[in-house]
Design an enzyme around this catalytic site. Structure first.
Site: not given
Lengths: 479, 492
Positions: B83, B158, B182
């Site tokens: 990420k 996210s 997330s």
């Protein structure tokens, strides 16, 4: 007719702690050097970096707290103080608002008006900011983060001081305490000690506090004194005119000798303090506290008492010697090496301070060993050198910390104990100075100097002038 | 010789074993996944940065080490995605934001460093909601990521890029981060498995902070075995993160056991009242019953405090974010506005132009709740609520080993649906934020599919540092669900 006012003064003192590394990372705290050499992701505010508390900072803070009779907060925390400025890489400063490391202390000060206590409201740990460097030619500004993350303690007093003298006495006491603890060098001119003055006036005899101002940018004790006197006048004029003092932050201009408004209360920033989630609560357990207590050094007041008791030297000497931890160390070292306390004291408050002045050496930077001073005193006592030579040798002790015995021998300065040679030289001198001899005979005692001087010069100073005097008199008597 | 497709059909742990056994090379594996990235990126936009050349170089290096007889871990040579919130030295780390659109860190985050030390190959950096603020991955400066199950839908957020990449099989596994759901919510929306570890389990050093007291890095992968293997590698104490835990119970793969006999599972009734999709409810409750069949003791109970979790979460997370994001000011790195008159103008324009709407919204909310006069009414009160929620969970964990719930009240939303109504998006976090507020671990894994064929996630929570219990429960359920498990249409 103007009223009589009393100043009410409280101080906020920032002290830069002299730990080897910064408060939240492993970077060196070394002063000076090229910009941004002592930086890492943490102290330059890189995304994703995290602070880790340097426990040596806590040690020093606790040590100062204990020496100033504070309560140590056993469950302390760090908070973020949020404000935007380019020298502050995260745009928040890690400080302590809610649970500062120390609270409720006091220190005793002495002025012409006697002794009194100044209470300490609290003391907290925080990180220093970087420095902006402005290029006035290009109009560009650069930022140097070497100082960013250097540990500070802020010591906040209660408004217990009533005059500039009391303020200076408080600051001096604080400085000496911190220096004795080896927590900081406390140099106002280099910024390792920074003082903000909070001050208001009230009519003498009344209790109610007036509106206060805070003044910054005070870089010397002299500036602090001038600023307080100036601010007293300024506020008194305002009050006499029936107007109100504005609560504000002012900046002192030492060249111009006055202060001006930096920001008013209305501009006061909301720092949006909140507990820093990146740092865990700081728990000071019994063991930690006991360790710091056990390693607290002797402070100035204790030293003063002991010197009077153990060494019997005059109070004046004690005052000068203990004014600097470095001088006290030399003194004790010298005495412990067997030298007479008063003689050691004389060399320190006399020759040492004179040389420091001549060479513009900061007293805190004086570092020769008391042992060497003791052996110099021994050479003198044994009449192996005379006073003039001793002063010459001492200069090298002062500058290079030489061993006086080795130095004097190497440079052939030891007084020749060969009295035969000296007697020969005296005879030679008498013979070579017939006019002086004649003058002497005629009763002009001053003429003696020429004969003695001749001997000293020929012997390159390596003789005891008293001894020479005696021999010259003997020689003249023979004539 | 394995084909690229065959390589991609292996789980990360299976692939790691074959690489160790020299049946497949890391270069072959890396090429297989780069090929899939090529196939899928145009449709899903899961990556912000693909590091094809670097990855192949690294894979070649790893292959040489393996040839020399070195085995660093059970994931050595396995290609993974990271990420974009995690710093990697000399690699664009944008956090999905314009303001860090040109940021190349000088250092690598501890979690990624741990993966690199285990021999993992990094394929690239995945897309995300800007600064991890969002539940849809639509707020990324680099464009929205699409859900591989249905390109008209969001992948969740996210960590939507990581979830979509795993679901589209364009990486063997990925790292995500979880501040309020997330990892778990995008895992749920994309039909994959993820773990939000206990706060402090994985070092946050190098993770660009959103809500520092809530943030936690975790694995997102094809199954719970892969997740356990990754977590085993990335967890552990880090002297650079004061909040990281010094514990040795990190042998998570040892709890991959098919056995929940006698395990006590609590299902909070108050999680199934309003606003939950019927399909989600049915499938999650069916999963609970499945556990009963498998030998667990399942009980329904009232957890309490449910309606306070979201407000408390948004106050705390935004307060911390408003401070954490102050460092993005145009002075030191990242975007700086080209034209300005003075310092304040530079700050204002840089931040106005550099941050997106959702980030600005949360900075304003956070600054407000911390400002003097409101601090006690909001921030301090939120901390009190947080403590009460923790109490509610603690008393539940006195009775249960696992708390079972949905991950999200819905399946994947349509793109654009929540942009117009942020409050609706916030309410979608109802089942996930409490886990961050209490710091406990939770697994998200697929447990069914709705009428449109979209995946539904099951959340298994355990007491602080009891990841192993959650992993064991997840593994047992996963075994029972094997026959029903589906992949996204892009997977093969």
């Amino acid at each position: 007719m103007s009223k009589e006012y009393e100043a009410v003064i409280g101080l906020e003192v920032h002290v830069e702690l002299n730990t080897k590394t910064k408060i939240f990372c492993g970077c060196s705290t070394a002063f000076g050097g090229s910009p941004n050499i002592n930086v890492c992701p943490v102290c330059s505010g890189m995304p994703g970096s995290l602070p880790v508390l340097n426990r040596a900072v806590v040690d020093k803070a606790i040590s100062i707290g204990l020496a100033t009779n504070c309560n140590i907060t056993r469950n302390s925390k760090f908070d973020r103080k949020n404000y935007f400025y380019p020298d502050n890489p995260q745009n928040y400063q890690i400080s302590q608002l809610y649970y500062p490391i120390c609270r409720d202390g006091k220190i005793e000060i002495e002025t012409e008006n006697g002794k009194k206590f100044v209470r300490i409201h609290e003391m907290h740990m925080e990180e220093d900011a970087g420095k902006l460097i402005h290029n006035t030619f290009t109009g560009e500004t650069y930022v140097d983060f070497n100082r960013s993350g250097v540990p500070l303690v802020e010591i906040v007093s209660e408004p217990d001081m009533r005059s500039a003298d009391e303020v200076l006495a408080y600051l001096d006491k604080l400085r000496l305490t911190v220096q004795y603890l080896n927590a900081s060098d406390c140099k106002l001119n280099e910024g390792s000690m920074r003082v903000d003055v909070n001050m208001s006036l009230r009519e003498k005899g009344t209790e109610k506090l007036g509106t206060r101002t805070e003044t910054k940018n005070l870089n010397s004790f002299k500036a602090i004194k001038r600023c307080i006197e100036n601010e007293f006048e300024r506020q008194a004029d305002i009050l006499d005119a029936g107007e109100k003092v504005v609560q504000e932050t002012r900046r002192w201009d030492d060249d111009k000798g006055y202060s001006y408004t930096m920001r008013s209360k209305e501009d006061a920033q909301d720092y949006r303090y909140f507990p820093d989630p990146d740092l865990v609560p700081l728990i000071i357990d019994d063991e930690w506290l006991a360790r710091i207590k056990a390693s607290q050094p002797e402070l100035r007041d204790e030293k003063k008492e002991r010197y009077a008791r153990e060494y019997g030297i005059p109070e004046y000497d004690i005052g000068l010697i203990t004014e600097y931890k470095e001088l006290a160390n030399i003194f004790e070292d010298g005495v412990n090496s067997g030298a007479d306390p008063k003689k050691v004291s004389n060399w320190i408050i006399g020759e040492t301070l004179r040389l420091a002045k001549d060479f513009e050496t900061d007293i805190a930077d004086i570092s020769f060993s008391g042992k060497n001073l003791a052996s110099l005193i021994k050479l003198l006592d044994e009449k192996k050198i005379n006073n003039t030579i001793a002063k010459q040798v001492f200069e090298h002790v002062f500058k290079e910390n030489v061993n006086p015995v080795e130095y004097a021998e190497k440079n052939n300065l030891i007084i020749k104990t060969d009295t035969g040679a000296l007697a020969e030289m005296v005879k030679k001198a008498v013979a070579a100075n017939p006019k002086a001899v004649a003058d002497m005979k005629a009763g002009k005692k001053k003429a003696m100097g020429a004969i003695v001087g001749f001997v000293m010069k020929e012997m390159k100073g390596k003789c005891d002038p008293a001894e020479v005097n005696k021999l010259v008199m003997e020689e003249l008597a023979k004539l | 010789m394995y084909s690229s497709k065959e390589i991609r059909n292996l789980t990360a742990v299976e692939l790691g074993r074959k690489i160790a056994d020299k049946e497949i090379t890391s270069v072959q594996a890396t090429k297989a996944y780069l090929e899939q990235i090529e196939n899928t990126e145009k449709s899903i936009n899961a990556y912000i940065t693909v590091m094809a050349e670097k990855a192949l170089e690294r894979a070649d290096f790893i292959d040489k080490k393996i040839a020399d007889g070195e085995i660093w871990s059970n994931l050595m040579g396995v290609p993974m995605a990271i990420k974009d919130v995690l710093c990697m030295k000399d690699t664009l780390t944008s956090c999905g934001s314009k303001i860090l659109g040109n940021f190349y860190p000088t250092y690598t985050s501890t979690a990624v460093e741990n993966l690199l030390n285990a021999g993992v190959v990094v394929l690239g950096k995945t897309n995300m909601d800007e600064f991890a603020m969002g539940s849809t991955t639509e707020s990324s400066y680099f464009g929205a990521t699409k859900n591989p199950w249905d390109l008209n839908r969001v992948p969740g957020g996210s960590s939507g890029g990581s979830a979509a990449a795993v679901a589209a099989n364009s990486c063997a596994a990925a790292l995500g981060t979880d501040t309020g759901g997330s990892i778990r919510q995008p895992a749920s929306f994309c039909g994959i498995t993820g773990i939000k570890p206990t706060y402090g389990r994985v070092s946050r050093y190098g993770q660009i902070a959103y809500g520092s007291s809530l943030d936690q890095i975790g694995p997102m992968a094809k199954d719970i075995t892969d997740c356990a293997a990754i977590l085993e590698i990335i967890s552990g104490h880090d002297c650079k993160d004061s909040t990281s835990a010094d514990r040795d119970d990190t042998d998570f793969t040892s709890s991959l056991e098919n056995n929940v006999k006698g395990m006590k599972i609590g299902v909070p009734k108050d999680y199934f009242l309003d606003g939950i999709d019927e399909d989600v409810k049915t499938n999650v409750l069916a999963a609970a019953e499945k556990f009963r069949e498998l030998g667990a003791e399942v009980e329904y109970f009232d957890l309490g405090m449910v309606k306070y979790a979201i407000p408390a979460y948004y106050i705390i997370a935004c307060a911390e974010a408003s401070s954490n994001l102050e460092r993005f000011d145009g002075v030191k790195y990242g975007y700086r506005t080209p034209k300005f008159t003075d310092l304040n103008d530079m700050y204002k324009k840089t931040r106005s132009e550099g941050f997106g709407d959702e980030v600005k919204r949360r900075i304003m909310l956070g600054s407000f709740v911390l400002s003097s006069g409101y601090f006690d009414a909001y921030y301090v009160k939120a901390l009190r609520v947080k403590a009460l929620i923790k109490q509610a969970f603690d008393s539940a964990f006195e009775k249960y080993d696992i708390i079972l719930s949905p991950v999200a009240p819905t399946t994947a939303l349509k793109i654009g649906e929540s942009l117009s109504d942020p409050i609706k998006m916030y309410l979608g976090d109802v089942y996930t934020v409490s886990i961050n507020l209490t710091g406990i671990p939770a697994v998200s894994l697929p447990c069914g599919y709705d009428k449109d064929g979209l995946p539904i996630g099951l959340q298994l929570m355990a007491q602080t540092f009891n990841e192993k219990t959650a992993i064991k429960a997840a593994y047992t359920f996963e075994q029972s669900f094997k026959e029903n498990l589906r992949h996204s249409p892009m997977y093969e």
